[in-house]
Design an enzyme around this catalytic site. Sequence first.
Site, PDB file in Angstrom:
ATOM      1  N   ASN A 145       0.898  -1.187   0.008  1.00  0.00           N
ATOM      2  CA  ASN A 145      -0.051   0.269   0.145  1.00  0.00           C
ATOM      3  C   ASN A 145       0.944   1.210  -0.037  1.00  0.00           C
ATOM      4  O   ASN A 145       1.392   1.666   1.176  1.00  0.00           O
ATOM      5  CB  ASN A 145      -0.947  -0.147   1.208  1.00  0.00           C
ATOM      6  CG  ASN A 145      -1.771  -1.096   1.184  1.00  0.00           C
ATOM      7  OD1 ASN A 145      -2.999  -1.116   0.261  1.00  0.00           O
ATOM      8  ND2 ASN A 145      -1.862  -2.184   2.008  1.00  0.00           N
ATOM      9  N   GLU A 146       1.005   1.974  -1.263  1.00  0.00           N
ATOM     10  CA  GLU A 146       2.094   2.941  -1.379  1.00  0.00           C
ATOM     11  C   GLU A 146       1.379   4.261  -0.797  1.00  0.00           C
ATOM     12  O   GLU A 146       0.130   4.354  -0.738  1.00  0.00           O
ATOM     13  CB  GLU A 146       2.441   2.810  -2.686  1.00  0.00           C
ATOM     14  CG  GLU A 146       3.320   1.944  -3.236  1.00  0.00           C
ATOM     15  CD  GLU A 146       4.625   1.886  -2.785  1.00  0.00           C
ATOM     16  OE1 GLU A 146       5.024   2.561  -1.856  1.00  0.00           O
ATOM     17  OE2 GLU A 146       5.690   1.032  -3.438  1.00  0.00           O
ATOM     18  N   PRO A 147       2.067   5.557  -0.665  1.00  0.00           N
ATOM     19  CA  PRO A 147       1.507   6.735  -0.432  1.00  0.00           C
ATOM     20  C   PRO A 147       0.361   6.856  -1.449  1.00  0.00           C
ATOM     21  O   PRO A 147       0.385   6.665  -2.569  1.00  0.00           O
ATOM     22  CB  PRO A 147       2.697   7.646  -0.776  1.00  0.00           C
ATOM     23  CG  PRO A 147       3.794   6.927  -0.348  1.00  0.00           C
ATOM     24  CD  PRO A 147       3.615   5.445  -0.844  1.00  0.00           C
ATOM     25  N   THR A 164      10.316   1.770  -4.027  1.00  0.00           N
ATOM     26  CA  THR A 164      10.214   0.438  -3.518  1.00  0.00           C
ATOM     27  C   THR A 164      11.098  -0.254  -4.668  1.00  0.00           C
ATOM     28  O   THR A 164      11.444  -1.403  -4.143  1.00  0.00           O
ATOM     29  CB  THR A 164       8.448   0.107  -3.472  1.00  0.00           C
ATOM     30  OG1 THR A 164       8.079   1.094  -2.441  1.00  0.00           O
ATOM     31  CG2 THR A 164       8.336  -1.173  -3.252  1.00  0.00           C
TER      32      THR A 164
END
Length: 610
Positions: A145-147, A164
């Site tokens: 779950n990235e920004p 990442t």
Amino acid sequence: MKTSIYCNYTELTQAVAARIAEVVRAKPDAVLGLATGSTPIGVYDELIRLHHEENLDFSRVSAFNLDEYFPTEGEAQQSYYRFMREKLFDHINIEPRNCFIPSGEPRSMGEIERDCAAYEAEIAARGGLDLQLLGIGRTGHIGFNEPGSAADSRTRLVVLDHLTRADAASDFFGIENVPIRAITMGIATILEAREIVLMASSSAKAAIVAEALEGKITSKVPASFVRQHPNIQVFLDDSAAENLTQRAQPWRVPDADFRVPMLRNRTLMSVALERGKTLEEISRHDLAASGAAPLALTDSELSLVKSEVSRDLMSRIDDDSHLPTGKTVLCLSPHPDDDVICCGATLLKLSARGNRVFVAFGVNGANAVRDKDVLAMLRARHPRLISYIEEHSEPGKSFEQVFDDLRTAIFEREPGQPDVPLLRELKRLVREGEASDACRKMGAKPLFWNLPFYNENREIGEDDVQIALDTLCETQPDLVLLTGEFNDPHGTHEKCGRAFERAAHIYVGKENGKAFEKWNYRGAWDEWPLWQGDVFSVFDKEMMEKKIGLILDHISQLDPLFPGGNDPREFFERARDRNRDTARQLQKLGLLPPSRSFAPLYAEVFRRQS
């Protein structure tokens, strides 16, 4: 939210594993959410030990993994399906039918959406997650779950942040081979777990850990959402916790004990640098303005404390007080250039003082050599590579045929696949040749361990430990320089360090073993904070030019294949700038004399290890 901080990675992972074991023992059919990446590997090692030595039973446990790269074949070397089998599932008595990992197999968006919904349904059908284990990425991601991930997000296909992907580049033999997308549990899925365990290690995670735990709760830092959970435990090692307020400014803690020399020294140094003053110039007003008024109640007490701290710090700068003469020194360099990047100037000093200096290189670093560099060296008929080919080629096979076969293997290799054996050996020779040249200039003897874990892509084993033990028995060192930074993007530093520590424990217990002093260095990825330094090895511009020359001997690492993070500088630039910054801080404190821009001072920092 309960936060526990541990001295090192081993203690951290043992504590996390102990908590998971408690859950499993209390509820034999527990449903666990599991994480991947380098951080939880030690947890899985400890769970395996608990299973084999203390009968921890996983026969009724269900496990759901957070994420998987997409697209990725299940048996691909980098797949999390394979990771979980090799790191945990194959070594405990968990039923395969109870192990769930999002599929990374190529398929249509419609199929992915159906599979993600089915994943959520399976978690619910088994009663929900009893415990969710989380790491934290440097972008603040949990799972993938990235920004920007929403708090109500569910299992889905996502796009990975560039940072990442950069952190995963070494696993895929280049960032260009890292998938752009992944399938991950959503934030809402994670927060529905009855208990969350968030763990982090190394100083590389310190900034994002502090932001996640003490900053705003925001989708810009997805890990911050865990603070909304009613049952969240955070497990950190010292390095990962160093930016938290209680660690970054410990003098603000109500029960701070300024009789402890380290806290007293740290407070005075921090206040002086913050206020732009030397140690001698600090006043009670400065201490009060920085929240450290209890350090000195009177001017005379403050004057006495400042004198004590100054004398202590000055003693740490004196070479004659710390650098041995006529002794045996062993430097453990995980990669073939960590020695010169982190402590090249000090190794030159130690050699000049008549010490026997050995540099043991933990791994060969072949992963970080570009294919094109090997081909270029072969075209130039590099003697070391040509000699190896002549000795190991099939009878009757010409160099031109070998070269053509090698070039074909490179061009036909699938993205993310390992090198053919010959190419890997040639890359090893490149790194060893560069390291040998640098050691010769330092007056040191190189020892190439080639620890098996690196080539076999596994955890350290007894064979790795034995190699380190053999070196200790052979060299009988009085002083050992060890890496103190474990945030390299490959995890190699940490593994080499553990192999050495296990070997050292065996060595000192042997009849011919002896105790030795240990200093930890940093410098390739970050530097010790000034207050943590026990030894400051100060040197001038001429010595820095020699150190840079040693780093540049590792020509294959110019424009490094795996530079790590967002730092665009070459390694020699990082070393120069960090060493200069350390010396500047010592000058600002009044511990070193001022210097002109054309004759700057530099300093390498070491921390004594008990």
